[in-house]
Design a protein around this motif. Sequence first.
Motif, PDB file in Angstrom:
ATOM      1  N   GLN A   1       0.850  -1.187   0.000  1.00 23.39           N
ATOM      2  CA  GLN A   1       0.000   0.000   0.000  1.00 23.39           C
ATOM      3  C   GLN A   1       0.887   1.238   0.000  1.00 23.39           C
ATOM      4  O   GLN A   1       1.433   1.618   1.024  1.00 23.39           O
ATOM      5  CB  GLN A   1      -0.907  -0.013   1.224  1.00 23.39           C
ATOM      6  CG  GLN A   1      -1.983   1.029   1.118  1.00 23.39           C
ATOM      7  CD  GLN A   1      -3.161   0.733   2.019  1.00 23.39           C
ATOM      8  OE1 GLN A   1      -3.229  -0.310   2.639  1.00 23.39           O
ATOM      9  NE2 GLN A   1      -4.085   1.640   2.099  1.00 23.39           N
TER      10      GLN A   1
ATOM     11  N   GLU B   1      -5.423   4.841  -0.752  1.00 22.37           N
ATOM     12  CA  GLU B   1      -6.288   3.678  -0.957  1.00 22.37           C
ATOM     13  C   GLU B   1      -5.490   2.552  -1.583  1.00 22.37           C
ATOM     14  O   GLU B   1      -4.476   2.803  -2.247  1.00 22.37           O
ATOM     15  CB  GLU B   1      -7.422   4.051  -1.928  1.00 22.37           C
ATOM     16  CG  GLU B   1      -8.765   4.228  -1.270  1.00 22.37           C
ATOM     17  CD  GLU B   1      -9.892   4.259  -2.278  1.00 22.37           C
ATOM     18  OE1 GLU B   1     -10.576   3.237  -2.435  1.00 22.37           O
ATOM     19  OE2 GLU B   1     -10.100   5.301  -2.921  1.00 22.37           O
ATOM     20  N   ARG B   2      -5.967   1.338  -1.415  1.00 24.75           N
ATOM     21  CA  ARG B   2      -5.283   0.211  -2.048  1.00 24.75           C
ATOM     22  C   ARG B   2      -5.264   0.384  -3.565  1.00 24.75           C
ATOM     23  O   ARG B   2      -6.232   0.900  -4.132  1.00 24.75           O
ATOM     24  CB  ARG B   2      -6.029  -1.093  -1.741  1.00 24.75           C
ATOM     25  CG  ARG B   2      -5.870  -1.537  -0.326  1.00 24.75           C
ATOM     26  CD  ARG B   2      -6.587  -2.850  -0.165  1.00 24.75           C
ATOM     27  NE  ARG B   2      -6.784  -3.151   1.242  1.00 24.75           N
ATOM     28  CZ  ARG B   2      -7.460  -4.201   1.680  1.00 24.75           C
ATOM     29  NH1 ARG B   2      -8.014  -5.035   0.831  1.00 24.75           N
ATOM     30  NH2 ARG B   2      -7.591  -4.413   2.970  1.00 24.75           N
ATOM     31  N   LYS B   3      -4.204  -0.125  -4.165  1.00 24.13           N
ATOM     32  CA  LYS B   3      -4.121  -0.081  -5.623  1.00 24.13           C
ATOM     33  C   LYS B   3      -5.165  -1.002  -6.220  1.00 24.13           C
ATOM     34  O   LYS B   3      -5.485  -2.032  -5.637  1.00 24.13           O
ATOM     35  CB  LYS B   3      -2.738  -0.545  -6.061  1.00 24.13           C
ATOM     36  CG  LYS B   3      -1.709   0.554  -6.048  1.00 24.13           C
ATOM     37  CD  LYS B   3      -0.767   0.401  -7.249  1.00 24.13           C
ATOM     38  CE  LYS B   3      -0.055   1.688  -7.538  1.00 24.13           C
ATOM     39  NZ  LYS B   3       1.258   1.771  -6.941  1.00 24.13           N
ATOM     40  N   ARG B   4      -5.675  -0.631  -7.379  1.00 22.00           N
ATOM     41  CA  ARG B   4      -6.572  -1.551  -8.083  1.00 22.00           C
ATOM     42  C   ARG B   4      -5.732  -2.489  -8.932  1.00 22.00           C
ATOM     43  O   ARG B   4      -4.552  -2.262  -9.127  1.00 22.00           O
ATOM     44  CB  ARG B   4      -7.545  -0.762  -8.932  1.00 22.00           C
ATOM     45  CG  ARG B   4      -8.496  -0.002  -8.013  1.00 22.00           C
ATOM     46  CD  ARG B   4      -9.577   0.691  -8.758  1.00 22.00           C
ATOM     47  NE  ARG B   4     -10.324   1.504  -7.799  1.00 22.00           N
ATOM     48  CZ  ARG B   4     -10.844   2.678  -8.078  1.00 22.00           C
ATOM     49  NH1 ARG B   4     -10.747   3.161  -9.292  1.00 22.00           N
ATOM     50  NH2 ARG B   4     -11.505   3.358  -7.167  1.00 22.00           N
TER      51      ARG B   4
ATOM     52  N   SER C   1      -7.829  -6.519  -4.502  1.00 24.52           N
ATOM     53  CA  SER C   1      -8.842  -6.158  -3.502  1.00 24.52           C
ATOM     54  C   SER C   1     -10.231  -6.058  -4.122  1.00 24.52           C
ATOM     55  O   SER C   1     -11.216  -6.049  -3.412  1.00 24.52           O
ATOM     56  CB  SER C   1      -8.464  -4.859  -2.797  1.00 24.52           C
ATOM     57  OG  SER C   1      -8.354  -3.836  -3.738  1.00 24.52           O
TER      58      SER C   1
ATOM     59  N   MET D   1     -11.591  -7.927  -7.288  1.00 28.47           N
ATOM     60  CA  MET D   1     -11.520  -8.753  -8.494  1.00 28.47           C
ATOM     61  C   MET D   1     -12.745  -8.558  -9.386  1.00 28.47           C
ATOM     62  O   MET D   1     -12.650  -8.637 -10.600  1.00 28.47           O
ATOM     63  CB  MET D   1     -11.388 -10.214  -8.064  1.00 28.47           C
ATOM     64  CG  MET D   1     -10.832 -11.120  -9.099  1.00 28.47           C
ATOM     65  SD  MET D   1      -9.217 -10.615  -9.725  1.00 28.47           S
ATOM     66  CE  MET D   1      -8.083 -11.425  -8.640  1.00 28.47           C
ATOM     67  N   ARG D   2     -13.898  -8.292  -8.755  1.00 27.43           N
ATOM     68  CA  ARG D   2     -15.137  -8.158  -9.537  1.00 27.43           C
ATOM     69  C   ARG D   2     -15.167  -6.881 -10.391  1.00 27.43           C
ATOM     70  O   ARG D   2     -16.035  -6.727 -11.228  1.00 27.43           O
ATOM     71  CB  ARG D   2     -16.359  -8.155  -8.621  1.00 27.43           C
ATOM     72  CG  ARG D   2     -16.493  -9.360  -7.715  1.00 27.43           C
ATOM     73  CD  ARG D   2     -16.756 -10.630  -8.484  1.00 27.43           C
ATOM     74  NE  ARG D   2     -17.220 -11.677  -7.604  1.00 27.43           N
ATOM     75  CZ  ARG D   2     -16.861 -12.946  -7.704  1.00 27.43           C
ATOM     76  NH1 ARG D   2     -16.022 -13.330  -8.643  1.00 27.43           N
ATOM     77  NH2 ARG D   2     -17.336 -13.851  -6.883  1.00 27.43           N
ATOM     78  N   ASP D   3     -14.233  -5.971 -10.107  1.00 31.25           N
ATOM     79  CA  ASP D   3     -14.164  -4.757 -10.928  1.00 31.25           C
ATOM     80  C   ASP D   3     -13.093  -4.883 -12.000  1.00 31.25           C
ATOM     81  O   ASP D   3     -12.741  -3.902 -12.640  1.00 31.25           O
ATOM     82  CB  ASP D   3     -13.846  -3.532 -10.048  1.00 31.25           C
ATOM     83  CG  ASP D   3     -14.983  -3.219  -9.094  1.00 31.25           C
ATOM     84  OD1 ASP D   3     -16.116  -3.606  -9.402  1.00 31.25           O
ATOM     85  OD2 ASP D   3     -14.726  -2.609  -8.038  1.00 31.25           O
ATOM     86  N   LEU D   4     -12.557  -6.061 -12.157  1.00 33.85           N
ATOM     87  CA  LEU D   4     -11.410  -6.232 -13.056  1.00 33.85           C
ATOM     88  C   LEU D   4     -11.698  -7.239 -14.163  1.00 33.85           C
ATOM     89  O   LEU D   4     -11.357  -8.410 -14.038  1.00 33.85           O
ATOM     90  CB  LEU D   4     -10.216  -6.773 -12.265  1.00 33.85           C
ATOM     91  CG  LEU D   4      -9.455  -5.838 -11.344  1.00 33.85           C
ATOM     92  CD1 LEU D   4      -8.315  -6.591 -10.703  1.00 33.85           C
ATOM     93  CD2 LEU D   4      -8.922  -4.656 -12.114  1.00 33.85           C
TER      94      LEU D   4
END
Lengths: 463, 164
Positions: free
Chosen positions: B16, B20-23, B109, B111-114
């Motif tokens: 990090q 915010e966490r990296k996508r 963090s 996966m469903r957005d990738l």
Amino acid sequence: MRIVVQKFGGTSVATKERLFIAAHRVVRAKREGYAPVVVVSAPGRKGDPYATDTLISLAREIDPQVPVEPRELDLLMTCGEIIGIVLMAQAIKVLSGYKTVALTGGQAGIYTDGNFGNARIVRIDPTPIGEALRAGYIPVVAGFQGVTEHHGLGGHGQITTLGRGGSDTTAGALAAALQAEACEIYTDVEGVMTADPRLVGSKARVLPSVTYEEVSEMAHLGAKVVHPRCVEIAMDYRIPVWVRKPESASQGTVIRERASDLPQKMFRFTGVTHLPYVAHLKVHVVHQDDLAEIEAEIYRLLGEAGIVTYFVGKSRNLFEFAIVRDNLEKVRSLLEGLTIPVSVNRHSRLYLLSLAPTSVAHRERRRMLSQIQPKLEIVDAPVEVTTNCAIVSLIVLNTREVPGIMARILDAFVEANIPVLQVADAQHSVSCLVLEEDMVRAVNVLHDKFELHKGVAERLQTL
Amino acid sequence: MGRRSERMVVIVEPRQEEFERKRGVTGIAVEDGLVHVEVMVAPEMRERLKVFRAIADSGISLFLIKFHPDSVHFLVRKEALRKTQKVLQSLKLPTKITRDCALISVLSSAMRDLPGVMARIAEALYEQGVDLLETGDSHDAVMILVRRPDVERAVNALRQKFGL
């Protein structure tokens, strides 16, 4: 200074009455000695005059064929929250006489990358809010938005939005940056519940305390109570999150433990979630050796089309995945009639995919291909589609430590005569793909089977 | 990302560096000492329940469970193999056991957005000729089961593919 971040959703600021209920919460926190920082969403629900979707439609209706630039859409979408903060700041002032200051995301020091529509927070400058607090103001911050700080095309200080659940994200992020004692998410339910009360009625229980991981799992698998990005930030910065109803006297749910903080081998059955509107696809491949190449090609096409897959799996002669049903037409157009040449072990074959392998169109396509490619073996790859599916998930703290979960789930479903099309287990959940017509029953059956109506503390067990 | 499992070794730790966490894909973890079990069983739920009930009665933990038209597949830890085999023998169902497997988790963090992660994984492993025995996914990981001797090649291919 004991800072608490209080976030109010759209329904909390939709009417004058609701606004004063929310404002009362803020005033109460101030009188109890806290320094509240308020985060507000756009007033109302979907379809209301200042709700995000209504604002978007204003621009799109000018000419639906011409897409609105993401930068301009972001400018437009942030208007709802700006209306919300002014109303909330005024309500608090009228109710209590306290000084308030309404701040946009940028004015509050929230800096993001330049990914319009789904920006990520890169930095928060706590100075503006800190100064406002020290001067005795209650800052009221617009949720869901920030500004860029990079120069170049699009430039410095462009307004961005944070994507789905953006106001929750703002609240979690401000709580982290300001090292707040807590982040309070005010919503229209009493807290995080064992299941959606609209599905299980009075059997649903408020969970007094859950770990970040459990609530994150619930949110990802369909529970709409708090956005997972907010939970993720709160977990990373160790901020306790409370979820409650503004007018309720009950304490709601607190999220302040990490699963890894709990004693080893602790587990509990936490809740049941549901996600409707899912389609399930199976691609049948006759020759096992060819499966990997076809699988890679189809996933490549889906990825390029921006389609996310769930429940991925494979066996000897098929691979399968689920998609959000809204994407089905797009997938249909990608796969219907698709040809994939495969060369494995000196065999060359041309696979012809079809979602309707008995149709005249498919037969005609096949005939034409045989004429064009006489030396190539044409092989059918039928794609089986189940259109109306839903994902029903049992949330379990530390699933993998607990033997027998699948047996209990199947036991419940067999008894209720609910077919399970596929299963997927993760660290804190077991999900079942069922037919949509069985979804409500499936949620109830699992809720009963795992006795989720009992208190959550009673359900925390050790192996 | 939190603890994933006591037995899982994180090869590439998600870092990090910003607020915010990296996508995107941020880490890779591997768990070995696993056995892949395929049990040939009719598709009827009652028949499948018999399998899971018998295994549950023996106190064996299963994961990466998958239903297939003519079988159910799952993983057990190698320490539980003997007990599992005993249970399956009592059921008199044909089984296929693949010992010495490893589960590689590709972490993100969200996966469903990738979209496209599965494609890139499949492509990376296909290019290296790594046999993908089973796949699974959750909101924060795509899991792939490979034979233990393939782990190094697979991890290297994934690191390269995702720039880790």
